[in-house]
Design an enzyme around this catalytic site. Sequence first.
Site, PDB file in Angstrom:
ATOM      1  N   CYS A 190       0.829  -1.211   0.000  1.00  0.00           N
ATOM      2  CA  CYS A 190       0.000   0.000   0.000  1.00  0.00           C
ATOM      3  C   CYS A 190       0.860   1.256   0.000  1.00  0.00           C
ATOM      4  O   CYS A 190       0.672   2.147  -0.823  1.00  0.00           O
ATOM      5  CB  CYS A 190      -0.928  -0.022   1.223  1.00  0.00           C
ATOM      6  SG  CYS A 190      -1.789   1.517   1.485  1.00  0.00           S
TER       7      CYS A 190
ATOM      8  N   CYS B 159      -1.561   1.727  -3.043  1.00  0.00           N
ATOM      9  CA  CYS B 159      -2.535   2.809  -2.876  1.00  0.00           C
ATOM     10  C   CYS B 159      -1.926   4.214  -2.840  1.00  0.00           C
ATOM     11  O   CYS B 159      -2.410   5.117  -3.525  1.00  0.00           O
ATOM     12  CB  CYS B 159      -3.308   2.642  -1.564  1.00  0.00           C
ATOM     13  SG  CYS B 159      -3.405   0.980  -0.926  1.00  0.00           S
TER      14      CYS B 159
ATOM     15  N   HIS C   7     -27.527  21.250  -1.390  1.00  0.00           N
ATOM     16  CA  HIS C   7     -27.558  21.807  -2.731  1.00  0.00           C
ATOM     17  C   HIS C   7     -26.536  22.923  -2.878  1.00  0.00           C
ATOM     18  O   HIS C   7     -26.351  23.690  -1.929  1.00  0.00           O
ATOM     19  CB  HIS C   7     -28.979  22.349  -2.987  1.00  0.00           C
ATOM     20  CG  HIS C   7     -29.182  22.862  -4.351  1.00  0.00           C
ATOM     21  ND1 HIS C   7     -29.254  22.042  -5.458  1.00  0.00           N
ATOM     22  CD2 HIS C   7     -29.313  24.141  -4.808  1.00  0.00           C
ATOM     23  CE1 HIS C   7     -29.445  22.794  -6.531  1.00  0.00           C
ATOM     24  NE2 HIS C   7     -29.477  24.063  -6.164  1.00  0.00           N
TER      25      HIS C   7
ATOM     26  N   GLU D  79     -26.540  15.073  -3.907  1.00  0.00           N
ATOM     27  CA  GLU D  79     -27.928  15.300  -3.487  1.00  0.00           C
ATOM     28  C   GLU D  79     -28.893  14.385  -4.256  1.00  0.00           C
ATOM     29  O   GLU D  79     -29.982  14.082  -3.791  1.00  0.00           O
ATOM     30  CB  GLU D  79     -28.337  16.765  -3.624  1.00  0.00           C
ATOM     31  CG  GLU D  79     -28.444  17.284  -5.038  1.00  0.00           C
ATOM     32  CD  GLU D  79     -28.762  18.789  -5.082  1.00  0.00           C
ATOM     33  OE1 GLU D  79     -29.823  19.177  -4.583  1.00  0.00           O
ATOM     34  OE2 GLU D  79     -27.935  19.555  -5.620  1.00  0.00           O
TER      35      GLU D  79
HETATM   36  P1  FAD Z   1       1.342  -6.056   1.950  1.00  0.00           P
HETATM   37  O1  FAD Z   1       1.025  -4.627   2.134  1.00  0.00           O
HETATM   38  O2  FAD Z   1       1.599  -6.545   0.561  1.00  0.00           O
HETATM   39  O3  FAD Z   1       2.611  -6.358   2.861  1.00  0.00           O
HETATM   40  C1  FAD Z   1       3.270  -7.583   2.854  1.00  0.00           C
HETATM   41  C2  FAD Z   1       4.728  -7.344   3.171  1.00  0.00           C
HETATM   42  O4  FAD Z   1       5.354  -8.579   3.458  1.00  0.00           O
HETATM   43  C3  FAD Z   1       5.512  -6.739   2.005  1.00  0.00           C
HETATM   44  O5  FAD Z   1       6.133  -5.556   2.431  1.00  0.00           O
HETATM   45  C4  FAD Z   1       6.528  -7.816   1.639  1.00  0.00           C
HETATM   46  O6  FAD Z   1       7.766  -7.265   1.227  1.00  0.00           O
HETATM   47  C5  FAD Z   1       6.671  -8.551   2.950  1.00  0.00           C
HETATM   48  N1  FAD Z   1       7.108  -9.948   2.831  1.00  0.00           N
HETATM   49  C6  FAD Z   1       6.638 -10.899   1.986  1.00  0.00           C
HETATM   50  N2  FAD Z   1       7.214 -12.083   2.255  1.00  0.00           N
HETATM   51  C7  FAD Z   1       8.073 -11.878   3.287  1.00  0.00           C
HETATM   52  C8  FAD Z   1       8.947 -12.723   4.029  1.00  0.00           C
HETATM   53  N3  FAD Z   1       9.023 -14.030   3.773  1.00  0.00           N
HETATM   54  N4  FAD Z   1       9.686 -12.182   5.020  1.00  0.00           N
HETATM   55  C9  FAD Z   1       9.605 -10.857   5.303  1.00  0.00           C
HETATM   56  N5  FAD Z   1       8.786 -10.008   4.645  1.00  0.00           N
HETATM   57  C10 FAD Z   1       8.017 -10.526   3.661  1.00  0.00           C
HETATM   58  N6  FAD Z   1      -5.971  -1.172  -1.552  1.00  0.00           N
HETATM   59  C11 FAD Z   1      -6.855  -0.233  -1.163  1.00  0.00           C
HETATM   60  O7  FAD Z   1      -7.530  -0.419  -0.138  1.00  0.00           O
HETATM   61  N7  FAD Z   1      -7.022   0.930  -1.871  1.00  0.00           N
HETATM   62  C12 FAD Z   1      -6.302   1.196  -2.990  1.00  0.00           C
HETATM   63  O8  FAD Z   1      -6.472   2.252  -3.614  1.00  0.00           O
HETATM   64  C13 FAD Z   1      -5.348   0.228  -3.416  1.00  0.00           C
HETATM   65  N8  FAD Z   1      -4.588   0.460  -4.495  1.00  0.00           N
HETATM   66  C14 FAD Z   1      -3.646  -0.469  -4.879  1.00  0.00           C
HETATM   67  C15 FAD Z   1      -2.868  -0.195  -5.997  1.00  0.00           C
HETATM   68  C16 FAD Z   1      -1.929  -1.100  -6.425  1.00  0.00           C
HETATM   69  C17 FAD Z   1      -1.088  -0.792  -7.641  1.00  0.00           C
HETATM   70  C18 FAD Z   1      -1.739  -2.321  -5.693  1.00  0.00           C
HETATM   71  C19 FAD Z   1      -0.709  -3.319  -6.140  1.00  0.00           C
HETATM   72  C20 FAD Z   1      -2.502  -2.597  -4.567  1.00  0.00           C
HETATM   73  C21 FAD Z   1      -3.465  -1.668  -4.154  1.00  0.00           C
HETATM   74  N9  FAD Z   1      -4.282  -1.907  -3.043  1.00  0.00           N
HETATM   75  C22 FAD Z   1      -5.213  -0.967  -2.660  1.00  0.00           C
HETATM   76  C23 FAD Z   1      -4.199  -3.178  -2.288  1.00  0.00           C
HETATM   77  C24 FAD Z   1      -3.376  -2.996  -1.017  1.00  0.00           C
HETATM   78  O9  FAD Z   1      -2.109  -2.472  -1.335  1.00  0.00           O
HETATM   79  C25 FAD Z   1      -3.237  -4.348  -0.306  1.00  0.00           C
HETATM   80  O10 FAD Z   1      -4.524  -4.889  -0.102  1.00  0.00           O
HETATM   81  C26 FAD Z   1      -2.557  -4.208   1.050  1.00  0.00           C
HETATM   82  O11 FAD Z   1      -1.275  -3.647   0.917  1.00  0.00           O
HETATM   83  C27 FAD Z   1      -2.473  -5.585   1.736  1.00  0.00           C
HETATM   84  O12 FAD Z   1      -1.768  -5.487   2.945  1.00  0.00           O
HETATM   85  P2  FAD Z   1      -0.994  -6.753   3.527  1.00  0.00           P
HETATM   86  O13 FAD Z   1      -0.486  -6.335   4.868  1.00  0.00           O
HETATM   87  O14 FAD Z   1      -1.833  -7.942   3.438  1.00  0.00           O
HETATM   88  O15 FAD Z   1       0.227  -6.999   2.523  1.00  0.00           O
END
Ligand code: FAD
Length: 462
Positions: A43, A48, A438, A443
């Site tokens: 994110c 995002c 308005h 609205e």
């Molecule tokens: P992530 O945020 O993906 O975090 C997982 C982390 O784990 C990463 O930093 C990764 O490096 C780390 N990791 C992975 N494996 C390991 C490991 N083995 N050891 C250590 N670290 C590890 N959502 C919205 O709500 N609104 C939006 O407008 C929106 N826009 C988006 C636009 C794009 C281009 C993308 C790709 C996604 C968007 N999303 C949006 C979705 C949102 O980014 C994800 O739903 C959210 O980040 C999920 O959070 P998370 O904690 O599950 O995983």
Amino acid sequence: MAEFDVDLFVIGGGSGGVRAARIAAGHGARVMIAEEYRMGGTCVIRGCVPKKLFVLGSHVHQEIEDAAGFGWTIPTSTFDWPTLIANKDKEIARLEAAYTANVEKSGAEVLKTRAVLKDAHTVRLADGKTVRARTILIATGGAPNHGPVIPGIEHVISSNEAFHLPELPKRIVIQGGGYIALEFACIFAGYGSDVTVIYRGDNILRGFDDDVRSHVRTEMEKAGITILTGCTVTRVDKHGKDFTSHLSSGSSLASDQVMFAIGRHPNVANLGLETAGVAINPHNGGIAVDAWSRSSVANIYAIGDVTHRFNLTPVAIREGHAFADTVFGKRPVQVDHASIPTAVFSQPEVGTVGLTEAQARAQFSHVDIYKTTFRPIKATMSGRDTRVLMKLVVDGVSDRVLGCHIVGDAAAETIQAVAIAVKMKATKADFDATIALHPTAAEELVTMRTPTARHVREAAAE
Ligand code: FAD
């Protein structure tokens, strides 16, 4: 020696993992969190936040064009892509530092390393060291998935690379019809690229209300974006700095970049899940969890995109918070996944909450539709050819508003507030009892008096 080094080990420092680590530490747990790339996760680093910054900048050209109708003469404007990238990178670095500082302030220890499961209670770090944890939370998120391998796939970028392109592509081909593909299509078009969207289905935004899908498509096409449906990219050739995308329809397209945004897969590979006995959900490929986000192993939990339930930041955050309160705060909480508002930051924006018309008609015997499209007040002066869509889906029996769908400026901001009413099970009569504000576009949501369609399902024959 204590049996465990920590109470909680969180794998992944993204939206969900960070929230869980902070809340658990606040409840007094000894917490470690490992992040292999950059704190903040998808994110903050490549989802995002940088996306929204790109979106905001991409609207400026349209604002300048629209200004003429209001009497402004603006000297010829120019746009510098490297400045946009540099300023975005600065903001993302600031946020990354803030995320790290906030986690550390909560008392959790941040490890900048990859971490995998060695067994149900042991995590192995990249340097080979191990940590014993009473509870483990997997919050590793997801990654772009280019689909079946096609010739030339190595030339194709994903959203990850789109945030770091050295220059703005004059022409870009984007394959995908979901929100990420369309947002980038509108971003690039807004900055001046010639954009073609390729989508294999019959219309973009699968899963959204059908009126929203056709309205967005029409608006994007009016803005000069070419949308080709019913075909796929089958091969990508590179000649010097140019690319040719060959399509299943037999035609081909030249461009300076080819981007795929056709889906994301949960980060479950090489995590040691099998060794620890953590099961995968056969339906979606994510980690299988119950309503408490508990995996098939009693002390291992998983939240966010790695479970592939609702891949949105606020959902991951809510799941992380609920997990920490349940396991460490003596406050059991299950996340309610019903009526999650979502947006598409296309131009114009989409804001939606609740059921689509098709979903409502499949679930309810009487469905009333209130729908309007109109020219926004700004367009009367700017001369821009654009229309707003507002739609309410109502249960004809209970009068409850089941869904609300908006396409137009500030749709995302509007839908966040409407979502409260929908979540509270507001009726159409509640909407009608609310006095309009308005002049606004919103609205219309409280002034649509007569259904534009009424669907009554015949009772099944005895
Ligand atoms: P992530 O945020 O993906 O975090 C997982 C982390 O784990 C990463 O930093 C990764 O490096 C780390 N990791 C992975 N494996 C390991 C490991 N083995 N050891 C250590 N670290 C590890 N959502 C919205 O709500 N609104 C939006 O407008 C929106 N826009 C988006 C636009 C794009 C281009 C993308 C790709 C996604 C968007 N999303 C949006 C979705 C949102 O980014 C994800 O739903 C959210 O980040 C999920 O959070 P998370 O904690 O599950 O995983």
